[in-house]
Write an enzyme that holds these catalytic residues in place. Structure first.
Site, PDB file in Angstrom:
ATOM      1  N   SER A   1     -10.649   0.225   3.079  1.00 35.59           N
ATOM      2  CA  SER A   1     -10.030  -0.016   4.399  1.00 35.59           C
ATOM      3  C   SER A   1      -9.469   1.312   4.920  1.00 35.59           C
ATOM      4  CB  SER A   1      -8.878  -1.007   4.276  1.00 35.59           C
ATOM      5  OG  SER A   1      -9.373  -2.235   3.824  1.00 35.59           O
TER       6      SER A   1
ATOM      7  N   ARG B   1       0.829  -1.223   0.000  1.00 36.96           N
ATOM      8  CA  ARG B   1       0.000   0.000   0.000  1.00 36.96           C
ATOM      9  C   ARG B   1       0.852   1.258   0.000  1.00 36.96           C
ATOM     10  NH1 ARG B   1      -3.263  -3.679   0.193  1.00 36.96           N
ATOM     11  NH2 ARG B   1      -2.120  -3.955  -1.701  1.00 36.96           N
TER      12      ARG B   1
ATOM     13  N   GLU C   1      -5.005   4.466   5.770  1.00 36.78           N
ATOM     14  CA  GLU C   1      -4.667   4.123   4.382  1.00 36.78           C
ATOM     15  C   GLU C   1      -5.034   5.264   3.421  1.00 36.78           C
ATOM     16  OE1 GLU C   1      -5.594   0.099   2.748  1.00 36.78           O
ATOM     17  OE2 GLU C   1      -6.484   1.255   1.128  1.00 36.78           O
TER      18      GLU C   1
END
Ligand SMILES: Cc1cc2nc3c(=O)[nH]c(=O)nc-3n(C[C@H](O)[C@H](O)[C@H](O)COP(=O)(O)OP(=O)(O)OC[C@H]3O[C@@H](n4cnc5c(N)ncnc54)[C@H](O)[C@@H]3O)c2cc1C
Length: 363
Positions: free
Chosen positions: A236, A158, A355
């Site tokens: 998320s 990520r 995130e």
């Protein structure tokens, strides 16, 4: 003036100062250069599925990436070139319908193709870095358009050099896929294998893989659909923390742990020399990925949880997603996210990291 609540999937955020939508590569380049020549702040926006903007909005120039198109190169390894503003899921559908594997497990991820490299999108055992060859990039520092190879992008879990601060605009991406007679890559995620009724590592028809991923995602509110309140989110909200092996050992025995390789240390080599394999890490130097969802649940925060009087909540289908149950403000989202961070940190000593990209908000 358009509000970010109308431009983002979490449906929060105040006015977007001066919004320009660029529907061609030429427009993107020209508008970005205009913005950079002005003293005002600027930001790039794709589909708005991974940004959370403050209730005050963003009082600067906003460049919305909307150049579209997917082309398949002929000959050699199957390659496709995608304009940055193309819908990512349309790219997956294109690949699957052309019998090309490599991104089928990334079905249903909202947003644009050009945003994919920013956080190296990933799901169900695949990530973009498995297939990304290169991007065309308008560089803020030089003002020039160039091609960056995937290896130059520092892609990790990520993250990428672009997410970590290299400024510019992704204009298009190029993917190297596989022609496996209509079959998928080996299934690399246990839950997906079980949904397909196959063993891990099996290949299945591409369309079956895509359908199974979409069904799994829908069951978790992870396909963005305004009709499903559990999907009105930024996906998320927290990444899975990566900690040292020693730290992970101190957690309860049932906490899920996934060993990962450590980042290799920087090495200086004479020009032209062969790059040797990095030395194996000594015991105790491995990094371990934890499950943010497990940490949140075991800190006592259940699905559907919300703070009193707040319209921001934990999704009732997925512990990691913060949803907007109607008229939530960005402040309410940030308050809930901060509460989750505090609870997890006081219980386990781990600070969860958001995130999505936060604009005008701090956690
Ligand atoms: C329901 C849901 C499920 C999700 N599931 C997943 C998942 O499974 N896996 C996953 O990895 N992500 C997931 N996400 C997050 C999100 O979809 C991805 O990160 C997606 O790539 C963001 O694309 P976007 O176009 O919406 O980017 P935006 O949200 O508009 O932008 C995100 C960031 O990228 C920058 N950016 C966007 N386009 C460009 C460009 N062309 N050039 C330079 N910078 C750019 C923006 O400035 C911003 O910093 C999910 C989100 C939602 C809402």
């Amino acid at each position: 003036m358009t509000d970010f609540r109308d431009l983002t999937t979490l449906r929060v955020g105040g006015p977007a100062g001066h919004l320009v939508e660029a529907a061609s590569r030429e427009d993107l380049v020209a508008t970005a250069r205009d913005f950079w020549a002005s003293p005002d702040d600027w930001m790039i926006l794709g589909g708005g599925s991974n940004v959370v903007v403050a209730d005050d909005g963003f009082d600067g120039n906003v460049l919305r990436v909307a150049n579209r198109g997917v082309d398949r190169a002929t000959g050699g390894v199957p390659r496709i070139r995608v304009e940055a503003g193309e819908s990512w899921d349309a790219v997956v559908a294109f690949a699957v319908s052309h019998g090309l594997s490599g991104i089928e497990a990334l079905s249903g991820i909202p947003g644009t193709a050009g945003a994919g490299p920013i956080q190296n999108i990933g799901a169900y055992g695949q990530q973009l870095s498995d297939t990304l060859l290169a991007i065309d990039f308008l560089d803020f520092e030089s003002g020039e358009v160039g091609t960056l190879q995937a290896a130059e992008l520092g892609l990790g879990y990520r993250s990428s050099a672009l997410k970590r601060g290299r400024l510019g605009v992704v204009l298009s991406i190029e993917l190297g896929l596989h022609d496996a007679d209509g079959m998928s890559e080996p299934v690399a995620y246990a839950q997906l294998a079980s949904a397909l009724g196959v063993e891990l590592g099996a290949r299945v028809p591409l369309a079956a893989a895509r359908d199974a991923v979409l069904a799994l995602r829908a069951s978790k509110g992870m396909v963005w659909d305004p009709a499903d309140p559990d999907s009105v989110s930024a996906g998320s909200f927290f990444t899975n923390p990566i900690v040292s092996e020693g730290f992970a050992r101190r957690l309860p025995p049932d906490a899920p742990r996934f060993p990962t390789e450590p980042e290799p240390a920087a090495r200086v080599l004479p020009l032209g020399s062969e790059i040797p394999a990095p030395p194996a890490p000594a015991s105790g130097q491995y990094l371990v990925k934890l499950s943010a969802a497990w940490l949140i649940e075991h800190a006592g925060i259940t699905r559907g949880f919300s703070l009193p009087g707040s319209a921001a909540a934990i999704s009732s289908k997925h512990t990691l997603a913060i949803i907007n149950r109607g008229e939530a403000s960005a402040a309410e989202v940030a308050q809930l996210a901060g509460y989750v961070q505090t609870r997890v940190e006081s219980e386990f000593g781990v600070r969860l990291q958001p995130e999505p990209v936060l604009v005008g908000l701090e956690l």
